[in-house]
Design a protein around this motif. Sequence first.
Motif, mmCIF file in Angstrom:
data_model
loop_
_atom_site.group_PDB
_atom_site.id
_atom_site.type_symbol
_atom_site.label_atom_id
_atom_site.label_comp_id
_atom_site.label_asym_id
_atom_site.label_seq_id
_atom_site.Cartn_x
_atom_site.Cartn_y
_atom_site.Cartn_z
ATOM 1 N N LEU A 196 23.700 -20.100 60.068
ATOM 2 C CA LEU A 196 24.014 -19.992 58.649
ATOM 3 C C LEU A 196 23.211 -18.804 57.819
ATOM 4 O O LEU A 196 22.089 -18.931 57.831
ATOM 5 C CB LEU A 196 24.032 -21.189 57.675
ATOM 6 N N ASP A 197 24.153 -17.979 57.240
ATOM 7 C CA ASP A 197 23.288 -16.777 56.361
ATOM 8 C C ASP A 197 23.547 -16.809 54.981
ATOM 9 O O ASP A 197 22.861 -16.229 54.150
ATOM 10 C CB ASP A 197 23.934 -15.349 56.936
ATOM 11 N N GLY A 198 24.364 -17.906 54.374
ATOM 12 C CA GLY A 198 24.491 -18.102 52.904
ATOM 13 C C GLY A 198 25.377 -19.249 52.927
ATOM 14 O O GLY A 198 26.097 -19.513 53.600
ATOM 15 N N LEU A 199 25.602 -19.830 51.636
ATOM 16 C CA LEU A 199 26.156 -20.760 51.473
ATOM 17 C C LEU A 199 26.772 -20.725 49.922
ATOM 18 O O LEU A 199 26.055 -20.602 48.979
ATOM 19 C CB LEU A 199 25.431 -22.246 51.568
ATOM 20 N N ILE A 200 28.003 -20.984 49.722
ATOM 21 C CA ILE A 200 28.768 -21.312 48.400
ATOM 22 C C ILE A 200 29.190 -22.576 48.206
ATOM 23 O O ILE A 200 29.937 -23.125 48.988
ATOM 24 C CB ILE A 200 29.807 -20.192 48.220
ATOM 25 N N VAL A 201 28.632 -23.167 47.134
ATOM 26 C CA VAL A 201 28.990 -24.667 46.908
ATOM 27 C C VAL A 201 30.143 -24.534 45.868
ATOM 28 O O VAL A 201 29.627 -24.217 44.690
ATOM 29 C CB VAL A 201 27.884 -25.608 46.559
ATOM 30 N N ILE A 202 31.243 -25.287 45.651
ATOM 31 C CA ILE A 202 32.109 -24.932 44.674
ATOM 32 C C ILE A 202 32.389 -26.326 44.057
ATOM 33 O O ILE A 202 32.762 -27.274 44.908
ATOM 34 C CB ILE A 202 33.551 -24.402 45.377
ATOM 35 N N SER A 203 32.252 -26.345 42.653
ATOM 36 C CA SER A 203 33.005 -27.697 42.247
ATOM 37 C C SER A 203 32.033 -28.922 42.750
ATOM 38 O O SER A 203 32.803 -30.028 42.431
ATOM 39 C CB SER A 203 34.352 -27.694 42.142
ATOM 40 N N LEU A 204 31.080 -29.006 43.105
ATOM 41 C CA LEU A 204 30.360 -30.147 43.683
ATOM 42 C C LEU A 204 29.020 -30.219 42.857
ATOM 43 O O LEU A 204 28.044 -29.399 43.212
ATOM 44 C CB LEU A 204 30.121 -30.198 45.057
ATOM 45 N N PRO A 205 28.802 -31.287 41.975
ATOM 46 C CA PRO A 205 27.859 -31.472 41.231
ATOM 47 C C PRO A 205 26.593 -32.002 42.128
ATOM 48 O O PRO A 205 26.905 -32.742 43.122
ATOM 49 C CB PRO A 205 27.961 -32.396 40.165
#
Length: 85
Positions: free
Chosen positions: A34-43
């Motif tokens: 994994l080179d990066g992570l985007i977390v969408i709408s998860l507190p």
Amino acid sequence: SRLQPHGFEVVLFNVDSPDSARNRIMEVPRHPLLDGLIVISLPLKADEGARLTAARFPTVLVDTVHPALPSVRIDDREGGRLATN
């Protein structure tokens, strides 16, 4: 199509519940490629944010916040103002 020429792939984790999403979040920092992570709408809970902050890759939050991670948020009020103008 934008990332592949640079040697990157996009992988989506489709989750059906907040618990399923949290399980994935706890697994992600151990992913060796994994080179990066985007977390969408998860507190994020404090321990989840801490785990992602300590990971070897960058993480960005979209439509949610955690004090230790960068985030992008939508300003609904400003969007509404712009739309009505």
